[in-house]
Design an enzyme around this catalytic site. Structure first.
Site, PDB file in Angstrom:
ATOM      1  N   VAL A  10       0.800  -1.225   0.000  1.00 19.19           N
ATOM      2  CA  VAL A  10       0.000   0.000   0.000  1.00 19.19           C
ATOM      3  C   VAL A  10       0.831   1.272   0.000  1.00 19.19           C
ATOM      4  O   VAL A  10       0.293   2.359  -0.193  1.00 19.19           O
ATOM      5  CB  VAL A  10      -0.984   0.046   1.201  1.00 19.19           C
ATOM      6  CG1 VAL A  10      -2.007  -1.058   1.098  1.00 19.19           C
ATOM      7  CG2 VAL A  10      -0.242   0.015   2.519  1.00 19.19           C
ATOM      8  N   TYR A  11       2.133   1.164   0.242  1.00 21.67           N
ATOM      9  CA  TYR A  11       2.968   2.362   0.226  1.00 21.67           C
ATOM     10  C   TYR A  11       3.021   2.909  -1.205  1.00 21.67           C
ATOM     11  O   TYR A  11       3.601   2.303  -2.097  1.00 21.67           O
ATOM     12  CB  TYR A  11       4.382   2.064   0.711  1.00 21.67           C
ATOM     13  CG  TYR A  11       4.515   1.727   2.186  1.00 21.67           C
ATOM     14  CD1 TYR A  11       3.426   1.806   3.050  1.00 21.67           C
ATOM     15  CD2 TYR A  11       5.734   1.340   2.715  1.00 21.67           C
ATOM     16  CE1 TYR A  11       3.553   1.499   4.402  1.00 21.67           C
ATOM     17  CE2 TYR A  11       5.878   1.036   4.062  1.00 21.67           C
ATOM     18  CZ  TYR A  11       4.786   1.120   4.899  1.00 21.67           C
ATOM     19  OH  TYR A  11       4.915   0.807   6.233  1.00 21.67           O
ATOM     20  N   SER A  12       2.394   4.048  -1.380  1.00 23.81           N
ATOM     21  CA  SER A  12       2.312   4.689  -2.699  1.00 23.81           C
ATOM     22  C   SER A  12       1.752   3.747  -3.748  1.00 23.81           C
ATOM     23  O   SER A  12       2.165   3.761  -4.919  1.00 23.81           O
ATOM     24  CB  SER A  12       3.692   5.226  -3.128  1.00 23.81           C
ATOM     25  OG  SER A  12       4.094   6.289  -2.295  1.00 23.81           O
ATOM     26  N   ASN A  13       0.793   2.912  -3.319  1.00 23.71           N
ATOM     27  CA  ASN A  13       0.085   2.004  -4.235  1.00 23.71           C
ATOM     28  C   ASN A  13       1.045   1.136  -5.049  1.00 23.71           C
ATOM     29  O   ASN A  13       0.889   0.958  -6.252  1.00 23.71           O
ATOM     30  CB  ASN A  13      -0.821   2.798  -5.184  1.00 23.71           C
ATOM     31  CG  ASN A  13      -1.841   1.908  -5.872  1.00 23.71           C
ATOM     32  OD1 ASN A  13      -2.321   0.935  -5.298  1.00 23.71           O
ATOM     33  ND2 ASN A  13      -2.179   2.243  -7.115  1.00 23.71           N
TER      34      ASN A  13
END
Length: 344
Positions: A61-64
């Site tokens: 989920v970090y920066s998608n």
């Protein structure tokens, strides 16, 4: 660099690890954390490896997914020199199977992470949150299959409650599935809740702590003090609502002690706050993040020395909080304390 066993496993990890949440820089939260591209990330990783920091933590989920992609590009050609930790469970889209820890989500998510990272295995896969809708046996059996396939090597969790972690460990032992050896937790001088339930559990069950946000969501950088406005460059302007709440007066009391210790030790406030964590029970590695080389080098200065017991006691006193029930009797009443001494 000091290396420590990760919980009850044979994997050694550095006392400091690097959080790649600053890589990629997409979305309102992660763009405030940092916007390192592959070139800048490569430089930061060079500095880490020179200092002995070889564990790099990220999440889908970090920066998608962009954080994993940038990390993968930055370690290309030197995969054998690094350990990769990533996380999944939180939503990656609006689809019905794009969140959680179901068999489908874990298998598909692992394959996607491997592609983004440009590798054939993940050294530590952690569940980013507890999925109450998926049976724990399904989660564990899927992780077991991924371990047997060589796609992941160790498993852990993040942000679990005590009962969620303990039930998972019990079922893993019952069925012979891989046990969680790591718990990525929020822990800092301004957030000591970890000590009251999860730390004793970690001690008892051999689960090592990987500490996220050791500077209290940017509050222990040395730039935030009583009677002064937030610095213009502080990410708290944009991200405070995303992070753990902190009582301002408590923060200022802790910073006062940190300032005094900084003068005594000729160390910086962040270095002292991180060094305090490195001396706590169960802590296997403290995850440091940096938007630039200056921040990274300063954080790396937290190792190679140690606060004295007297200095630790001053920080303990300034940061102490009333434990939540049912922990408080064990800390405040003699009879309870004799039966169950606190972990710290």
């Amino acid at each position: 660099m000091d290396y420590r066993y990760l919980g009850h496993s044979g994997l050694k990890v550095p006392a400091l690890s690097f959080g790649a949440g600053t890589f990629g820089g997409q979305g309102p939260l992660f763009s405030a954390w940092g916007t390192s591209d592959a070139k800048e990330a490569t430089r930061l990783i060079d500095i880490c490896l020179e200092a002995g920091v070889n564990l790099f933590d990220t999440a889908d989920v970090y920066s998608n997914g962009a954080s994993e992609e940038v990390l993968g590009a930055a370690i290309k050609g030197r995969r054998d020199k690094v350990l990769i930790s990533t996380k999944m469970t939180l939503p990656m889209g609006d689809g019905p199977n794009e969140a959680g820890s179901s068999r489908s989500r874990l298998i598909d998510g692992t394959e996607a992470a491997l592609r983004r990272l440009g590798t054939d295995h993940i050294d530590l896969l952690q569940l980013h949150a507890f999925d109450a809708f998926t049976p724990i046996e399904e989660v564990l059996s899927t992780l077991d299959a991924l371990v047997r396939a060589g796609k992941i090597r160790q498993v852990g969790v993040s942000n679990f409650a005590g009962w969620q972690l303990m039930k998972s460990l019990a079922l893993a032992e019952k069925h012979g599935f891989p046990r969680y050896v790591a718990h990525q937790v929020y822990y800092s001088l301004v957030g000591r809740d970890y000590e009251f339930d999860l730390m004793p559990l970690g001690l008892d069950q051999g689960v090592g702590a990987l500490v996220w946000s050791p500077l209290g969501w940017g509050r222990l950088t040395g730039k935030i003090r009583r009677g002064q406005p937030l610095p213009e460059g502080s990410r708290l302007h944009q991200t405070a609502d995303f992070g753990p709440p902190v009582d301002d007066e408590k923060l200022y009391d802790i910073v006062d002690v940190l300032d005094a210790l900084a003068k005594e030790t000729s160390r910086t406030v962040p270095q002292i706050a991180i060094n305090w964590l490195l001396q706590r029970p169960t802590v296997a590695s403290v995850i440091i993040g940096a938007r630039n080389e200056t921040q990274l080098r300063d954080n790396l200065g937290a190792v190679g020395w140690a606060l004295t017991s007297e200095q630790i006691a001053r920080l303990d006193k300034a940061s102490a909080t009333v434990p939540p029930y049912p922990a408080f009797p064990y800390h405040r009443q003699e009879g309870f304390a004799r039966l169950n001494p606190p972990a710290v």
